[in-house]
Design a protein around this motif. Structure first.
Motif, short mmCIF file in Angstrom:
data_model
loop_
_atom_site.label_atom_id
_atom_site.label_comp_id
_atom_site.label_asym_id
_atom_site.label_seq_id
_atom_site.Cartn_x
_atom_site.Cartn_y
_atom_site.Cartn_z
N GLU A 150 6.39 32.67 -33.48
CA GLU A 150 5.39 31.68 -33.09
C GLU A 150 5.72 31.08 -31.73
OE1 GLU A 150 4.10 27.26 -34.58
OE2 GLU A 150 4.36 28.79 -36.13
N LEU A 151 6.97 30.76 -31.52
CA LEU A 151 7.41 30.14 -30.27
C LEU A 151 7.26 31.07 -29.07
CD1 LEU A 151 8.77 27.48 -29.29
CD2 LEU A 151 10.95 28.64 -29.57
N ASP A 184 11.71 29.44 -20.94
CA ASP A 184 10.50 30.21 -20.67
C ASP A 184 10.33 31.33 -21.69
OD1 ASP A 184 8.37 31.65 -19.68
OD2 ASP A 184 9.29 32.10 -17.74
N PRO A 185 9.37 31.21 -22.61
CA PRO A 185 9.18 32.26 -23.62
C PRO A 185 8.92 33.64 -23.02
CG PRO A 185 7.83 30.34 -24.13
CD PRO A 185 8.42 30.11 -22.77
N VAL A 219 11.91 26.15 -36.68
CA VAL A 219 11.30 25.75 -35.40
C VAL A 219 12.31 25.00 -34.54
CG1 VAL A 219 9.48 24.35 -34.34
CG2 VAL A 219 8.97 25.74 -36.36
N VAL A 220 13.05 24.08 -35.13
CA VAL A 220 14.07 23.33 -34.39
C VAL A 220 15.10 24.28 -33.78
CG1 VAL A 220 16.04 21.74 -34.65
CG2 VAL A 220 13.82 21.15 -35.64
N CYS A 221 15.60 25.21 -34.59
CA CYS A 221 16.62 26.14 -34.10
C CYS A 221 16.07 27.07 -33.02
CB CYS A 221 17.19 26.96 -35.26
SG CYS A 221 18.24 26.00 -36.36
N ALA A 222 14.89 27.62 -33.22
CA ALA A 222 14.30 28.51 -32.23
C ALA A 222 14.06 27.76 -30.91
CB ALA A 222 13.00 29.10 -32.75
N THR A 223 13.60 26.53 -31.01
CA THR A 223 13.35 25.72 -29.81
C THR A 223 14.64 25.42 -29.06
OG1 THR A 223 11.39 24.76 -30.84
CG2 THR A 223 12.33 23.57 -28.97
N LYS A 224 15.69 25.04 -29.79
CA LYS A 224 16.99 24.77 -29.15
C LYS A 224 17.51 26.02 -28.43
CE LYS A 224 18.90 21.09 -32.03
NZ LYS A 224 19.18 20.13 -30.95
N LEU A 225 17.38 27.18 -29.07
CA LEU A 225 17.87 28.41 -28.47
C LEU A 225 17.04 28.78 -27.24
CD1 LEU A 225 19.75 30.79 -28.40
CD2 LEU A 225 18.34 31.90 -30.15
N LEU A 226 15.73 28.70 -27.34
CA LEU A 226 14.89 29.00 -26.18
C LEU A 226 15.23 28.08 -25.01
CD1 LEU A 226 12.57 30.57 -24.89
CD2 LEU A 226 11.01 28.85 -25.85
#
Length: 192
Positions: A107-108, A72-73, A59-66
């Motif tokens: 999920e993100l 904006d997903p 989750v941390v990595c996906a959030t940082k990349l987004l």
């Protein structure tokens, strides 16, 4: 169990690929997380508890990349994941990233129906990892068959693992080899 040494985020802004300039650049990014491999140097039969422990890191990595791609997903069209295991580890240690990395991005991003393509290998410090990418909702969207190369100069050390995620805001610039177009997604089954 999870001891992170560093996280590296890179973003490419692709304006063209030999053809005319794009109306809007395609952003293609990757995040690499380098952590200690708790199984390095020995064979451990029961490694799946680490998969659960890695979920918050996914989750941390996906959030940082987004965030690096604008936050904006709805703009993300494609994704992929991979791992590079240091020389004292096993290929299977890299496979621990399948659930934590893939499901965190799905999920993100909300609707993300397609399987997240993946690459895992064992390699030396500074090795490159070619992370495969395809459309997040339909794996057969040919314009989005792509990849991004991830490398961290001092990783993975022999007793480390580099876990990577990749996302893009579009397909290949000037895609023109046919196949299913993103506008043609109709089955909503993750494939077509």
């Amino acid at each position: 169990m999870i001891e992170i040494r560093k996280i590296v985020v890179t973003v490419e802004e692709v304006r063209h690929d030999g053809g005319p300039p794009l109306a809007a650049p395609v952003l293609k990014g990757a995040v690499a997380c380098v952590l200690r491999n708790p199984f390095a140097g020995r064979h451990e039969a029961a490694i799946t508890p680490m998969m659960e422990a890695l979920k918050p890191l996914g989750v941390v990595c996906a959030t940082k990349l987004l965030q690096a791609l604008g936050g904006d997903p709805a703009r993300i069209e494609a994704y992929g994941k991979g791992s590079l295991v240091g020389a004292a580890g096993e290929l299977e240690h890299g496979a621990l990233w399948h659930v934590p990395g893939g499901y965190a991005m799905r999920e993100l991003l909300g609707q993300a129906l397609a399987i997240v393509p993946s690459m895992t290998k064992v390699g030396p410090m500074g090795a490159s990892l070619d992370v495969p990418i395809h459309h997040k909702d339909a794996a057969y969207v040919r314009s989005h068959f792509d990849g991004i190369t991830v490398a961290v100069a001092d990783a993975p050390r022999a007793d480390e693992i580099l876990f990577a995620l990749a996302m893009t805001t579009g397909g290949r610039p000037h895609a023109r080899v046919g196949g299913l177009a993103k506008e043609g997604i109709a089955a909503w089954d993750g494939q077509r």
